[in-house]
Design an enzyme around this catalytic site. Structure first.
Site, PDB file in Angstrom:
ATOM      1  N   ARG A 138      -2.470 -66.040 109.633  1.00 34.71           N
ATOM      2  CA  ARG A 138      -1.081 -65.946 109.167  1.00 34.71           C
ATOM      3  C   ARG A 138      -0.161 -66.968 109.845  1.00 34.71           C
ATOM      4  NH1 ARG A 138      -0.024 -61.119 106.398  1.00 34.71           N
ATOM      5  NH2 ARG A 138      -1.931 -60.514 105.323  1.00 34.71           N
ATOM      6  N   CYS A 176       2.790 -51.987 113.547  1.00 32.69           N
ATOM      7  CA  CYS A 176       3.294 -52.780 112.407  1.00 32.69           C
ATOM      8  C   CYS A 176       4.540 -52.171 111.786  1.00 32.69           C
ATOM      9  CB  CYS A 176       2.270 -52.848 111.280  1.00 32.69           C
ATOM     10  SG  CYS A 176       0.641 -53.384 111.714  1.00 32.69           S
ATOM     11  N   HIS A 223      -3.789 -60.115 112.139  1.00 35.69           N
ATOM     12  CA  HIS A 223      -2.589 -60.193 112.986  1.00 35.69           C
ATOM     13  C   HIS A 223      -3.017 -59.785 114.394  1.00 35.69           C
ATOM     14  CE1 HIS A 223       0.647 -59.514 109.612  1.00 35.69           C
ATOM     15  NE2 HIS A 223       0.693 -60.774 110.013  1.00 35.69           N
TER      16      HIS A 223
HETATM   17  N1  ARG Z   1       0.034 -55.592 103.991  1.00 36.02           N
HETATM   18  C1  ARG Z   1       0.683 -56.211 105.120  1.00 36.02           C
HETATM   19  C2  ARG Z   1       0.265 -57.668 105.222  1.00 36.02           C
HETATM   20  O1  ARG Z   1      -0.841 -57.977 104.895  1.00 36.02           O
HETATM   21  C3  ARG Z   1       0.359 -55.466 106.373  1.00 36.02           C
HETATM   22  C4  ARG Z   1       1.079 -55.971 107.575  1.00 36.02           C
HETATM   23  C5  ARG Z   1       0.767 -55.189 108.790  1.00 36.02           C
HETATM   24  N2  ARG Z   1       1.524 -55.672 109.883  1.00 36.02           N
HETATM   25  C6  ARG Z   1       1.033 -56.034 111.059  1.00 36.02           C
HETATM   26  N3  ARG Z   1       1.899 -56.389 111.963  1.00 36.02           N
HETATM   27  N4  ARG Z   1      -0.243 -56.100 111.301  1.00 36.02           N
HETATM   28  O2  ARG Z   1       1.007 -58.522 105.615  1.00 36.02           O
END
Ligand code: ARG
Length: 290
Positions: A147, A272, A176
């Site tokens: 990401r 999250c 993440h």
């Molecule tokens: N569906 C979200 C995404 O893929 C989930 C995010 C979860 N957040 C996190 N900080 N791990 O971005």
């Protein structure tokens, strides 16, 4: 000292697309109404418990078509009253940027933040989900890979003026940093090492002595047990597997399990679903005191 934590209303939450391997739109679609009711109930339990733990919970309004807005950990990195707002990798989440900007500007108007800045356009960085504050070591652990961009690490360093250790995420499953790495208040790091590249595992080992590393298994990380909100010795988390729970309890932590299955269906857990506004560096604390 009581803290402030951001959550985002689940009113328009759903699992509508797949941008990480956990997301299951088909399962969500089997019974949308029941799924949403379950999500709202689970969200409410977590919010209530955080409130009872002394946190002031600030709630971002929901917005139709932006289901992942419910995960404000990805909204920004916040330290010493300064917020650095995220730029999202996937177009599905980019609409959240303007919503979070408006919300954080309002927090600033109310005196809850001193400064609000967005990451430069095109420089992907997904907030605290990929950038964890370590108060014991007075540094950020900042991830890049699936990401956030590698270049975001230097930007975070220059914006906050703190030490930032860049960690490369090596898998898509733990996309993440907050899915595989958790900083505990006693200075331990609870993490799943294979989620990091070998060089990044070595960076962690160089900074955290072995007795302060709590090594989780893939299943434990997969249960979203590392995605925990830490308030002192209390860990608000999806129900942890027994082995990990015991390890944590032996070290004096208290696991506070919550059914977050409706959010795990989107690849998210307790951490999250929150964002702390009250984290402070040593320099920030002494400025505030002086
Ligand atoms: N569906 C979200 C995404 O893929 C989930 C995010 C979860 N957040 C996190 N900080 N791990 O971005």
């Amino acid at each position: 000292m009581p803290g402030t934590i951001v959550m985002a209303s689940p009113d328009f939450y759903e699992v509508a697309y797949t941008i990480n391997p956990w997301m299951k739109p088909d399962i969500w679609a089997e019974d949308r109404e029941a799924a949403l009711a379950r999500a709202k109930a689970q969200w409410g339990e977590l919010a209530r418990a955080l409130g009872e733990a002394g946190m002031t919970v600030e709630v971002v309004p929901a917005h139709p078509g932006l289901p992942d807005l419910v995960f404000p950990a990805n909204a920004a990195v916040v330290l010493d009253g300064r917020a650095l707002l995220a730029r999202f990798r996937y177009p599905e989440r980019r609409g959240e940027e303007a919503r979070f900007l408006a919300f954080f500007e309002e927090l600033k108007t109310r005196g809850l933040l001193a400064e609000v800045r967005q990451m430069p356009a095109g420089l992907f960085q997904e907030g605290a989900g990929d950038c964890l504050w370590d108060a014991t070591r007075d540094l950020f652990w900042a991830a890049y890979g699936p990401r956030s961009a590698a270049e975001s690490v230097a930007y975070i360093r220059s914006f906050f003026g703190t030490e930032v250790v860049g960690l490369e995420l090596a898998t898509d499953r733990f996309y993440h940093l907050d899915t595989c790495f958790c900083v505990l208040s006693g200075g331990e790091i609870m993490y799943y090492p294979p989620a990091l590249s070998p060089a990044s595992q070595a960076l962690v080992e160089a900074r955290v002595p072995a007795e302060r590393r709590i090594v989780a298994t893939e299943d434990e990380a997969g249960a979203f047990s590392l995605n925990a909100v830490t308030i002192g010795r209390d860990l608000f988390m999806a129900p942890p597997p027994t082995r990990l729970r015991r390890l944590l309890e032996e070290r004096g932590y208290r696991c506070r399990p919550f059914d977050l299955s409706a959010f795990v269906l989107s690849g998210g857990g307790a951490f999250c679903m929150t964002l702390r506004l009250d984290l402070a560096s040593k320099a920030g604390r002494s400025r505030a005191a002086g």
